[in-house]
Every structure is written in C-alpha cells, then in structure tokens.
Design a protein around this motif. Structure first.
Motif, short mmCIF file in Angstrom:
data_model
loop_
_atom_site.label_atom_id
_atom_site.label_comp_id
_atom_site.label_asym_id
_atom_site.label_seq_id
_atom_site.Cartn_x
_atom_site.Cartn_y
_atom_site.Cartn_z
N ASN A 162 0.89 -1.02 0.03
CA ASN A 162 0.02 -0.04 0.01
C ASN A 162 0.90 1.14 -0.12
OD1 ASN A 162 0.91 0.10 2.75
ND2 ASN A 162 -1.06 -0.50 3.57
N GLU A 163 2.27 1.11 0.23
CA GLU A 163 3.04 2.31 0.11
C GLU A 163 3.77 2.43 -1.17
OE1 GLU A 163 5.53 2.57 3.68
OE2 GLU A 163 3.92 1.44 4.76
N LEU A 164 3.04 3.05 -2.02
CA LEU A 164 3.74 3.16 -3.51
C LEU A 164 4.40 4.45 -3.52
CD1 LEU A 164 0.81 1.65 -5.82
CD2 LEU A 164 3.09 0.66 -4.89
N VAL A 165 4.30 5.29 -2.78
CA VAL A 165 4.96 6.68 -2.67
C VAL A 165 6.61 6.41 -2.79
CG1 VAL A 165 5.50 8.90 -1.65
CG2 VAL A 165 3.11 7.80 -1.51
N GLY A 173 -6.35 -6.35 -6.44
CA GLY A 173 -6.76 -6.74 -5.25
C GLY A 173 -6.09 -6.01 -4.05
N CYS A 174 -4.99 -5.04 -4.48
CA CYS A 174 -4.42 -4.35 -3.43
C CYS A 174 -5.17 -3.31 -2.89
CB CYS A 174 -2.94 -3.90 -4.05
SG CYS A 174 -1.99 -5.14 -4.50
N SER A 175 -6.19 -3.40 -1.96
CA SER A 175 -7.08 -2.42 -1.53
C SER A 175 -6.59 -1.20 -0.95
CB SER A 175 -8.12 -3.07 -0.53
OG SER A 175 -7.44 -3.73 0.53
N GLY A 176 -5.29 -1.58 -0.34
CA GLY A 176 -4.79 -0.16 0.32
C GLY A 176 -4.11 0.82 -0.59
N VAL A 177 -4.00 0.70 -1.86
CA VAL A 177 -3.57 1.42 -2.64
C VAL A 177 -4.50 2.79 -2.87
CG1 VAL A 177 -2.88 2.22 -5.20
CG2 VAL A 177 -2.09 -0.11 -3.87
N THR A 178 -4.16 4.05 -2.79
CA THR A 178 -5.04 5.13 -2.82
C THR A 178 -4.57 6.01 -4.03
OG1 THR A 178 -3.29 6.64 -1.54
CG2 THR A 178 -4.99 5.33 -0.29
N THR A 179 -5.68 6.74 -4.46
CA THR A 179 -5.44 7.75 -5.41
C THR A 179 -3.88 8.47 -5.27
OG1 THR A 179 -7.68 7.96 -5.81
CG2 THR A 179 -6.16 9.75 -6.79
N VAL A 180 -3.80 9.24 -4.30
CA VAL A 180 -2.62 9.90 -4.15
C VAL A 180 -1.38 8.91 -4.46
CG1 VAL A 180 -1.13 11.10 -2.14
CG2 VAL A 180 -3.57 11.24 -2.26
N ALA A 181 -1.48 7.85 -3.73
CA ALA A 181 -0.30 6.93 -4.06
C ALA A 181 0.04 6.62 -5.52
CB ALA A 181 -0.24 5.76 -3.25
N LEU A 182 -1.33 6.30 -6.11
CA LEU A 182 -1.15 5.93 -7.45
C LEU A 182 -0.62 7.03 -8.53
CD1 LEU A 182 -1.86 3.72 -9.46
CD2 LEU A 182 -3.96 4.62 -9.80
N LYS A 183 -1.01 8.38 -7.92
CA LYS A 183 -0.48 9.48 -8.70
C LYS A 183 0.99 9.93 -8.39
CE LYS A 183 -4.54 12.79 -9.08
NZ LYS A 183 -5.09 14.06 -8.76
N GLU A 184 1.29 9.43 -7.42
CA GLU A 184 2.94 9.35 -6.97
C GLU A 184 3.78 8.57 -8.23
OE1 GLU A 184 6.14 11.03 -5.31
OE2 GLU A 184 4.41 11.87 -5.18
N ILE A 185 3.16 7.39 -8.20
CA ILE A 185 3.94 6.39 -8.89
C ILE A 185 3.91 6.65 -10.43
CG2 ILE A 185 2.22 4.56 -9.13
CD1 ILE A 185 4.40 2.45 -8.56
#
Length: 584
Positions: free
Chosen positions: A485-488, A504-516
């Motif tokens: 879940n920590e994609l930053v 299935g990685c429910s912990g991934v957020t929009t903020v983290a996805l934008k970062e990656i």
C-alpha cells in the motif's frame, strides 16, 4: 541532436537504435520523437507486432509504417473484424514468417486462404486455445500454407463438442480428427514441429500419418490425447529419424522395448507428464545412450519408479542442461544431495510439489551445480528447517532466476540465507509465501542483486517495496493480492518500471497512484482491479499525464464509455475490463 550528427549515415544510427531495441522495444520511443529521420529508422527495426484493436486506426496504416514486420500476434485481438484484419495483412507487402491466432474465436477461413497464397514465406502458425477448431480449418491450412514448418493446434475449446450424436454432427464437425491430421500431414511436407495436445478425438493413426508423411519432424507434443497409446509413440520413435523433442502424457511406458528407445537416437528433449514410468523404463533409457539435454518427469505415478531408477538414469546422463521433477514424495534433501553429484552441468532445474525438500537442497544445488542460472522450488518445504543442517553454504553468482512461490513456511530469515547464495538475481518469484515481509525481499538488494522482475502476488505481509534502495532496474512488479500500500516510496525509486499489477491491493490510494505514475515515466501496463480507493476519475488523468501507458485494466464498474475508450486508444492506451484481464 539529429542536426549535430547530421553527417552520421543511417546505417550507423540503425546500429545504435538496434542495440536499444534489443534491450526493450520501448527504448525506441524517445529517439523516434526527435525527428522524422529517426522515426523512419526506428520504424524499420520493429519485426514483431501485437494487434489488439482495429476499430480506431486502419490496420493498413500500421502495416505500411513498419515494413520489416515478420511476426504478427493476434492472440489479444478483441475489437474489430478479424477477417478484415487478416485480409489487410494478406494485401500488405510484408514478408510474414509467423502468425499467432491463439485464443481467438476461430480462423477466418476466407481471408486465411488469401493470406496463405500470398505469404509464401510463412513458416509458423500458432492456433492454440481457439474457440473453434475442426477438420475444415486443417484442410484450409494444408491447402493454403504448404511451406509451414511449425504448427500449434493444441487445446481447442470447441464448447459444443461434448456430445456430437445429440447434436447430429460427426466428430469432424465438432473437433479435429485423424482424418484432419492425415490430410494435413499429406500436404505439409516441410513440417518440423507440431503440437496436437488436447484434441480428444485423435488416435495412434494421427501419429502414424505425421511420422510417415512429414519426414522432417523434429518436435512432437502429444498431451491430453487419451486415445493415443504407446503403440503410436513406438511407431514415431522407429520412423521419425530426425526427432529431437518429444512431449507426452498419459502413456504406459511399461511395454516400451529397448529397440524402440535406441531408434530415437537423436532425442535431446524428453518430457513425460502423468504417465506410468516404471524403473525398467528408466534403466532402458539410461542404457540407450541418446543425447538427452532436457528431461522432465512431471506428476507421474510415483509407485511405479523408485530412487534407484532415477539415480541410475541421472548417473548416465551427466550432461543434462535442464531438469524438471514434480510430485515425487520419496525425494528428500539427502537423496537430492546424492543426485546433485550427477548434475554438475545443469543450467535449469525445476523441483515442484516435492514437500520433503527444504533449503538444504537449495544450498546443495547451488554448490554442486556451478552453471545453474534458473532454480524453481515451487510448493516445496523451504523454511522447513533444512538450513540448520547446511554447514557448507557456497555463493553461486551464476544464478539469475528464482521461483520460490507457494512455500508457506518460507520466512524472512530463510530468504536472507538464500539471498546470500545468489547475489546476481534478476528474476524473483515469491508469490503466495505469506510469512515473508519486505525485509526478506530487501536482503537481495542488500547483496547487490539487480532485480528486473519481482512477483509477490498473495504476499499479504509485504507492505512496501524499495525502502532505502534505488531500484532503477526493476521493470515488472506483480503484486496482485499482496499487502502493498506504500507506493510513494516505490514510485520515487522504481523509475524504470514497465509493468505493474496491483489487482486486489485495496490499500492503494489515488494519492499513492499519482505518485508512482508521476515518477515511473516508462510505465506501460497497470492492473487496478480491486483497488477500491482509486476513483474512476483517475482514468482520464492516467492516460493524459502518463503518455507511456499502453494498457490499463480496470474493474467493470470503472470502465469508460465507448467514445472515451476510443479517445484513449487514439492516445495509444487500451482500457480493458477485468473480463479481458491479462496477467502482467
């Protein structure tokens, strides 16, 4: 850049770009944007093309752009008229050598006839897992493509085939029969490789026809053909003098004689699946002196052979390069230690569903097999305590690939020991190893490994990847069903990422996805099924802010409209639903 090097001839630029192309075809995108000259040169370097959609751009435009395409893959084709596409390919000026239809609804017979008559250099046709494959398709292939050398017609689905009598149809109307193979083999005189697996109506007659008519045959794959018997295999061994590779399933080798084995004097690859393989056969094989380099004994009845049988076999074939063994309950660390003395030439070894093997076997193989590059110990007992008995752990820098998936006892401590043995790992699969965390994975980077492909699917204990490490070599991250879940942090450190599976990685957020997405400037494929905290409005942002993206897989509820999908496709990105999911 082009102006400062304007005197450099195209041939030199082609050599430079070709070196980039060999690393990965995506590396040509940047130079192709510099100027028309570079675009023209890079277009000539592409030889393989995968077609997914034909509703936005006419296929003829793409074929004209890449004049040196010799291989086209239609296995992922979903949108458009396949018959029209094949007709366009047939009318192009391409010199096609390989065509892949695998996984499509079926073969467009009309346009296929035209293509066969025009593409005289077509050598390989891949037609596995077709929804429909019958004798009529084989007749068209035989008539229109007489120069074929490689044909795959394995595992047709033929959903209506189950009861032809009720349907009022003959076997030839619902699947491939001996008649289809007989006609095919009588016309494809140049055939060298064929895979007929999963065609349930085929009998020994098909093998007799292939062996008699196709004298150049080198590779035959016959699996899941329950009507094929040892008699058919013996005929092939007697008559196909060029045979070098044989892959079989559900065969009783108890009646195989020494003469038949010795006739197959050129076989270098032998794969046996779910068959009866008694010790007597292994002893005959050991004494036959055939030039085996690859051997597989997979899910065969273990009560029919013993350690004595496989030991005598390995003692005679010390030059094996590739070995696969699975579901052999009597294999233990001690027995593998004995066998490893005969396996010093191995480059690839796969040990699957052998629950008595622990990390002790891993250390033994790394020590006694100095040429090993690829080790798979899937569904074994890594972490089961064998490391406590290993006193002589030797580093092996030649090992590049590890598959340790589905080892429930594997721990971070055990993974650290394995990492100390393999400092040069490039491919690592620890999927469904639920006890490991990111600390265990980090041990490989601590040892200097430059991992390109990492699969951690189902590893719920892994929360993040790449803390304190620059992972510029990482290109593939398969994290479906993991705890990540920590994609930053990953986004900042995995700038070379090409493929990302977060299903299935429910912990991934929009903020983290934008970062990656901001940091991974080369990202091409991403799977977001089950990422509940990612909003559907993110799709527009992803496509237009990350131009490198070529495929986004979304939950069905997040799919854009048809007009939006076509707009995204014009920008080079295909947006699919989970119904069309392809594993990254």
């Amino acid at each position: 850049m082009a102006e400062s090097c304007k005197d450099l001839p195209d041939e030199c630029w082609e050599l430079i770009f070709n070196r980039l192309h060999k690393l990965h075809h995506s590396h040509l995108e940047s130079p192709s944007l510099c100027c028309k000259r570079f675009l023209s040169i890079t277009n000539t370097l592409r030889t393989h093309f995968t077609l997914i959609d034909a509703t936005v751009f006419p296929i003829s435009i793409l074929l004209n752009r890449f004049p040196n395409i010799n291989s086209i893959d239609l296995s992922s084709f979903r949108n458009g008229d396949l018959d029209r596409v094949v007709a366009d390919i047939a009318s192009s000026n391409l010199n096609l050598k390989t065509l892949v239809f695998s996984g499509t609804d079926g073969l467009p017979l009309g346009s296929l006839r035209i293509l066969g008559s025009r593409m005289k250099n077509l050598r390989a046709l891949m037609c596995s897992w077709l929804r429909t494959l019958r004798d009529i398709e084989l007749f068209v292939i035989a008539d229109s493509m007489p120069c074929l050398e490689d044909l795959d017609i394995s595992y047709p689905l033929n959903s209506f085939r189950s009861d032809p009598e009720i349907q009022g149809l003959s076997q030839g109307d619902v699947g491939v029969t001996d008649m289809g193979i007989e006609v095919l083999s009588s016309k494809l005189k140049c055939l060298r490789k064929i895979n007929v697996s999963g065609n349930e109506f085929l009998t020994d007659k098909s093998l007799l026809a292939l062996s008699t008519n196709c004298v150049h045959l080198t590779d035959i794959v016959v699996r899941n053909c329950s009507l094929v018997t040892l008699d058919g295999i013996k005929f092939v061994m007697h008559n196909s003098t060029n045979l070098s590779s044989l892959s079989l399933q559900e065969i009783d080798f108890g009646r195989l004689d020494n003469y038949s084995i010795r006739c197959a004097r050129n076989i270098s690859t032998l794969e046996i699946y779910r068959s009866v393989v008694p010790d007597e056969y292994l002893h005959l094989l050991a004494n036959a002196g055939i030039p085996l380099k690859t051997f597989a004994l997979l899910f065969c009845t273990p009560v029919c052979f013993t350690f004595s049988g496989i030991s005598s076999f390995f003692n005679k074939y010390r030059a094996l390069k590739s070995l696969s063994l699975s579901a052999i309950p009597f294999l233990s660390d001690e027995k593998m230690s004995d066998l490893s003395q005969c396996l010093s030439a191995l480059v690839i070894i796969r040990l699957m569903v052998c629950y008595n093997l622990t990390e002790s076997t891993f250390f033994t193989l790394a020590k006694n097999c100095p040429l090993l590059e690829d080790i798979s110990m899937e569904r074994t007992n890594l972490g089961g305590g064998g490391g406590d008995m290993a006193t002589d752990i030797v580093q092996n820098p030649t090992i590049r690939s590890l598959n340790l998936a589905n080892n429930p006892n594997l721990t971070d401590e055990c993974l650290a020991k394995l990492a100390s043995v393999c400092p040069s790992i490039e491919v690592l699969d620890v999927s469904s190893c639920e006890r490991i965390t990111e600390k265990g994975i980090a041990e490989f980077w601590k040892r200097g490994s430059k991992i390109r492909k990492l699969r951690i699917a189902g590893c719920v204990g892994i929360r993040s990847i790449g803390n304190s490490f620059q992972l510029s070599e990482l290109e593939v991250l398969g994290a479906a069903g993991s705890g990540i879940n920590e994609l930053v942090v990953s986004g900042n450190r995995c700038g070379g990422l090409l493929h990302l599976n977060l299903k299935g990685c429910s912990g991934v957020t929009t903020v983290a996805l934008k970062e990656i997405l901001t940091n991974c400037e080369r990202l091409r494929n991403i799977n977001l099924i089950g990422c509940l905290n990612v909003s559907r409005e993110m799709v527009d942002w992803m496509v237009f802010s990350r131009p490198s993206l070529r495929k986004i897989i979304l939950p069905y509820s997040h799919l854009p409209s048809e007009s939006q999908r076509k707009l995204f496709l014009r920008h080079g990105c295909l947006v699919l639903s989970e119904q069309a999911e392809v594993e990254l």
